[in-house]
Design a protein around this motif. Structure first.
Motif, short mmCIF file in Angstrom:
data_model
loop_
_atom_site.label_atom_id
_atom_site.label_comp_id
_atom_site.label_asym_id
_atom_site.label_seq_id
_atom_site.Cartn_x
_atom_site.Cartn_y
_atom_site.Cartn_z
N ASP A 63 30.09 27.69 -15.02
CA ASP A 63 31.65 27.95 -14.80
C ASP A 63 31.38 28.68 -14.46
O ASP A 63 31.39 29.93 -15.86
N MET A 75 41.46 23.34 -16.47
CA MET A 75 40.16 22.87 -16.11
C MET A 75 38.74 22.45 -17.70
O MET A 75 38.16 21.89 -18.12
N GLN A 78 37.80 19.41 -19.59
CA GLN A 78 37.02 18.03 -18.63
C GLN A 78 35.56 18.89 -18.73
O GLN A 78 35.36 18.41 -18.98
N LEU A 127 30.81 22.74 -7.00
CA LEU A 127 31.76 22.17 -6.75
C LEU A 127 33.27 22.99 -6.60
O LEU A 127 33.08 23.61 -8.17
N ARG A 131 38.65 20.30 -11.35
CA ARG A 131 38.15 18.78 -11.58
C ARG A 131 38.16 17.76 -12.68
O ARG A 131 37.77 19.01 -13.55
N GLU A 135 34.57 13.23 -11.71
CA GLU A 135 33.88 14.54 -10.76
C GLU A 135 33.10 15.14 -11.31
O GLU A 135 32.01 14.81 -10.26
N ILE A 136 33.19 16.44 -12.14
CA ILE A 136 32.07 16.68 -12.56
C ILE A 136 30.63 16.07 -13.13
O ILE A 136 29.63 16.31 -12.50
N PHE A 139 29.29 14.51 -9.50
CA PHE A 139 28.28 15.79 -9.49
C PHE A 139 26.76 16.02 -9.81
O PHE A 139 25.84 16.06 -9.20
#
Length: 148
Positions: A63, A75, A78, A127, A131, A135-136, A139
């Motif tokens: 990230d 985020m 998450q 990405l 998100r 979704e992460i 992916f």
């Protein structure tokens, strides 16, 4: 995938070889004793990031964020959840682009948050934007080659 995987210790940058069968047993670095795959998001510096990108055979999702970025802060929980959910099949880390602006230039980052997935010495996916955890995780599962 072979019987072992190469992992860079995200605490001391030492190279480690770990049997795939032992990944779920919380393997530790042979140099510093830090856990190699503990389900936590590691904070990286540019040198450790470069070594892990080059060496690691497990998927490494990074990230790229900054403290002033509202979506990045939104985020973060998450991203932490995904780190717990995907351990030990993948590792998650973050790097502060405000503290290390050279990483933005090196990876061609034009906006944050940005997630880049690395494996076996190369970038395998990106990405963009904040998100949700589902979704992460999807992916990573769909893009990377993870051990069973």
């Amino acid at each position: 995938m072979s019987d072992t995987v190469k992992l860079t210790c995200l605490a001391c940058s030492a190279a480690n070889r770990v049997p795939v069968a032992k990944l779920s047993a919380s393997p530790k670095c042979g140099v510093c004793g830090a856990k190699l795959s503990d389900g936590k998001v590691a904070t990286l510096d540019p040198a450790t990031l470069a070594k892990a990108v080059k060496t690691d055979q497990l998927p490494l999702l990074v990230d790229f964020w900054a403290p002033w970025c509202g979506p990045c802060r939104m985020m973060a929980p998450q991203f932490e959840q995904v780190a717990r959910d995907l351990a030990p099949r993948a590792r998650l880390a973050k790097i502060n682009t405000q503290d290390f602006p050279q990483v933005s230039q090196k990876f061609g980052i034009r906006g944050i948050p940005l997630l880049i997935l690395f494996q076996n010495g190369r970038e395998i996916g990106r990405l963009t934007g904040a998100r949700p955890a589902a979704e992460i995780a999807a992916f990573v599962r769909e893009t990377a080659n993870t051990p069973a």
